[in-house]
Design a protein around this motif. Structure first.
Motif, short mmCIF file in Angstrom:
data_model
loop_
_atom_site.label_atom_id
_atom_site.label_comp_id
_atom_site.label_asym_id
_atom_site.label_seq_id
_atom_site.Cartn_x
_atom_site.Cartn_y
_atom_site.Cartn_z
N VAL A 1 0.84 -1.20 0.00
CA VAL A 1 0.00 0.00 0.00
C VAL A 1 0.87 1.25 0.00
O VAL A 1 1.77 1.40 0.83
CB VAL A 1 -0.94 0.01 1.23
N GLY A 2 0.60 2.16 -0.95
CA GLY A 2 1.34 3.42 -0.99
C GLY A 2 2.70 3.29 -1.65
O GLY A 2 3.00 2.31 -2.34
N LYS A 3 3.55 4.29 -1.41
CA LYS A 3 4.88 4.34 -2.01
C LYS A 3 5.75 3.21 -1.48
O LYS A 3 5.71 2.86 -0.30
CB LYS A 3 5.53 5.69 -1.68
N ILE A 4 6.55 2.61 -2.36
CA ILE A 4 7.40 1.47 -1.98
C ILE A 4 8.85 1.93 -1.88
O ILE A 4 9.39 2.54 -2.80
CB ILE A 4 7.30 0.34 -3.02
N THR A 5 9.49 1.65 -0.73
CA THR A 5 10.90 2.00 -0.55
C THR A 5 11.75 0.74 -0.44
O THR A 5 11.23 -0.36 -0.27
CB THR A 5 11.09 2.86 0.72
N SER A 6 13.06 0.92 -0.53
CA SER A 6 14.02 -0.19 -0.41
C SER A 6 13.69 -1.34 -1.35
O SER A 6 13.77 -2.52 -0.98
CB SER A 6 14.09 -0.69 1.03
N VAL A 7 13.31 -1.00 -2.59
CA VAL A 7 12.96 -2.01 -3.59
C VAL A 7 14.08 -3.03 -3.84
O VAL A 7 13.80 -4.22 -4.00
CB VAL A 7 12.53 -1.34 -4.91
N PRO A 8 15.37 -2.63 -3.86
CA PRO A 8 16.42 -3.63 -4.10
C PRO A 8 16.41 -4.79 -3.10
O PRO A 8 16.74 -5.93 -3.46
CB PRO A 8 17.71 -2.82 -3.98
N TYR A 9 16.03 -4.52 -1.85
CA TYR A 9 16.00 -5.60 -0.86
C TYR A 9 14.82 -6.53 -1.08
O TYR A 9 14.89 -7.73 -0.80
CB TYR A 9 15.98 -5.02 0.56
N ILE A 10 13.70 -5.99 -1.59
CA ILE A 10 12.58 -6.84 -1.98
C ILE A 10 13.00 -7.70 -3.16
O ILE A 10 12.74 -8.91 -3.20
CB ILE A 10 11.34 -5.98 -2.32
N ASN A 11 13.68 -7.09 -4.12
CA ASN A 11 14.15 -7.83 -5.29
C ASN A 11 15.19 -8.89 -4.91
O ASN A 11 15.25 -9.95 -5.54
CB ASN A 11 14.73 -6.88 -6.33
N MET A 12 16.02 -8.60 -3.89
CA MET A 12 16.98 -9.60 -3.43
C MET A 12 16.24 -10.86 -2.95
O MET A 12 16.60 -11.99 -3.33
CB MET A 12 17.83 -9.05 -2.27
N THR A 13 15.22 -10.66 -2.13
CA THR A 13 14.44 -11.79 -1.64
C THR A 13 13.80 -12.53 -2.80
O THR A 13 13.80 -13.77 -2.85
CB THR A 13 13.34 -11.30 -0.66
N LEU A 14 13.26 -11.78 -3.76
CA LEU A 14 12.63 -12.37 -4.93
C LEU A 14 13.62 -13.23 -5.72
O LEU A 14 13.30 -14.37 -6.11
CB LEU A 14 12.08 -11.25 -5.82
N GLN A 15 14.83 -12.71 -5.93
CA GLN A 15 15.83 -13.44 -6.71
C GLN A 15 16.30 -14.71 -5.99
O GLN A 15 16.56 -15.74 -6.63
CB GLN A 15 17.03 -12.54 -7.02
N LEU A 16 16.38 -14.66 -4.67
CA LEU A 16 16.76 -15.86 -3.92
C LEU A 16 15.67 -16.92 -4.02
O LEU A 16 15.97 -18.12 -4.13
CB LEU A 16 17.04 -15.51 -2.46
N LEU A 17 14.42 -16.51 -4.02
CA LEU A 17 13.31 -17.45 -4.23
C LEU A 17 13.41 -18.07 -5.62
O LEU A 17 13.22 -19.28 -5.81
CB LEU A 17 11.97 -16.75 -4.05
N HIS A 18 13.73 -17.24 -6.62
CA HIS A 18 13.87 -17.74 -7.98
C HIS A 18 14.99 -18.77 -8.09
O HIS A 18 14.88 -19.74 -8.84
CB HIS A 18 14.15 -16.57 -8.94
N GLN A 19 16.08 -18.56 -7.33
CA GLN A 19 17.19 -19.52 -7.37
C GLN A 19 16.76 -20.89 -6.86
O GLN A 19 17.34 -21.91 -7.22
CB GLN A 19 18.37 -19.00 -6.56
N LEU A 20 15.72 -20.91 -6.02
CA LEU A 20 15.18 -22.18 -5.52
C LEU A 20 14.03 -22.68 -6.39
O LEU A 20 13.32 -23.61 -6.00
CB LEU A 20 14.70 -22.00 -4.07
N LYS A 21 13.86 -22.05 -7.55
CA LYS A 21 12.79 -22.43 -8.49
C LYS A 21 11.40 -22.24 -7.89
O LYS A 21 10.47 -22.99 -8.20
CB LYS A 21 12.97 -23.88 -8.97
#
Length: 409
Positions: free
Chosen positions: A167-187
């Motif tokens: 909800v609202g403005k999103i900050t610290s997007v790179p850390y969200i993307n880090m979590t996302l990429q680690l999930l992707h590494q686990l397929k």
């Protein structure tokens, strides 16, 4: 331990090995608990990661995580999903004054059983793990990304997965993307589009090894050292990737302003002071990399240039109020500085007071950010052992590059 720092000469061409990223390590440790076939190499040697491991592997009903904010948030979400497990999470006095209600409310919306032991909205927390069956939750996007990542990490272990509305403005997007990429590494199927994160359930993952990249936040102090050194100074740091998951890798671009060039050599970065710094005001929005704000502010002061830093609202809820701490300590050194709830403005200056005692406020980054100033003037760092929170070998590595430290208490 209080240290007096000074530098007689800079030892160039050193090769420093920095331990794994705290941010990546802590995320992977939670995922490893959910998916035991995951193996991890080059874990962070930080206090935060040690506290997280102790809480995960201990049979005790009470876990003390000290100053480890990441551990508090990730463990709150993890233990909320562990059926039949009751765990009380407590920490330092500062931790008991760092808000966690936004995360707790989101977990309660999913059905979690979490109680405040003392003060409403703050740790300690008593968590009674249970099966969470709901699959949708909303959370503010402008809060600490660790709240959002905590929900993302448990999402694939939930029966229906999880849809998170930001909800609202999103900050610290790179850390969200880090979590996302680690999930992707686990397929694990996970998408972040617009204001929504969708993560599908996954019961198991293939046996695999993930090697943690070294911590870019820790590299920031060497960027500062090279910036404050003479042209030609250099240092090599391991182990880093050009396609890093860490938002703090923006250092390589920001420090061009200070004459520092970054070259990737195999799994290392070579930092070289190629030219004198740009004397123009440095204007930088650090909403995606707030952990390097202290380092940048001190670098600017050490070089006598002005800076306007913004996007710093999350600094007020860190180990200390980092904006207030920077204001106090830089002022002691002779700086003209002003702050708001999310900005820092530093005027250019030509003189640095020497032999000033820097108070660290139980904040590892205060100790490490001010250490490079020893290249300019003798300086004292009070309670310098606070660095173990993220970087156990920091003072040893400072010695390697020529910053001498003598214990004075």
């Amino acid at each position: 331990m209080d240290l007096k720092l000074k530098t007689e000469h800079f030892n160039s061409e050193n090769h420093i090995t920095i331990s794994g990223s705290k941010s990546e390590s802590n995320r992977l440790l939670i995922l490893q608990q959910l998916y035991p076939d995951l193996q991890i190499e080059n874990l962070s040697d930080s206090d935060d990661t040690h506290h997280l491991q102790e809480a995960l592997f201990s049979d005790m009903t009470i876990a003390d995580i000290g100053h480890a904010g990441t551990a508090m948030r990730f463990l709150t979400a993890y233990f909320a999903t562990q059926e039949g497990v009751t765990k009380t999470l407590k920490g330092s006095e500062r931790m008991h004054n760092r808000p966690i209600q936004i995360l707790v409310d989101a977990l309660r919306d999913l059905g979690a059983n979490i109680e405040y032991v003392e003060k409403e909205g703050y740790p300690p927390l008593k968590i009674s793990g249970k099966k969470l069956t709901k699959d949708k939750v909303s959370i503010n996007g402008n809060v600490s990304s660790q709240y959002i990542s905590a929900l993302m990490l448990i999402a694939p272990s939930l029966e229906k997965g999880l849809e998170i509305e930001l909800v609202g403005k999103i900050t610290s997007v790179p850390y969200i993307n880090m979590t996302l990429q680690l999930l992707h590494q686990l397929k694990i199927e996970a998408k972040f589009k617009g204001q929504t994160i969708k993560i599908k359930p996954k019961s198991n993952v293939k046996k695999q090894m993930i090697v943690v990249e070294s911590d870019w936040s820790s590299a920031s102090y060497f960027y500062s050292i090279i910036a404050l050194s003479k042209v030609g100074a250099s240092v090599k740091l391991s182990a880093y990737k050009k396609d890093s998951l860490q938002g703090d890798n923006c250092l390589s671009e920001i420090y061009k302003h200070f004459g520092v060039a970054t070259t990737f050599v195999e799994n290392s970065i070579l930092l070289i002071k190629e030219r004198e710094h740009n004397s123009a005001v440095l204007s930088q929005n650090l909403k995606n990399a707030p952990d390097i704000a202290q380092t940048i502010a001190v670098t600017c002061f050490g070089l006598g240039i002005a800076c306007d830093l913004s996007g710093l609202h999350t600094l007020k809820i860190k180990e200390t109020d980092r904006l207030e701490a920077l204001h106090k300590e830089l002022t002691k050194l002779g700086a003209e500085i002003s702050i708001s709830n999310e900005t820092l403005h530093l005027k250019s200056s030509s003189k640095i007071k020497n032999n000033i005692q820097i108070t660290t406020y139980n904040d590892h980054r205060m100790a490490m950010a001010f250490a490079p100033l020893a290249l300019k003037v003798p300086i004292e760092i009070l309670k310098a052992d606070v660095v173990t929170k993220s970087y156990r070998n920091f003072w040893k590595d400072m010695l390697c590059v020529g910053i001498q430290n003598v214990t004075i208490k």
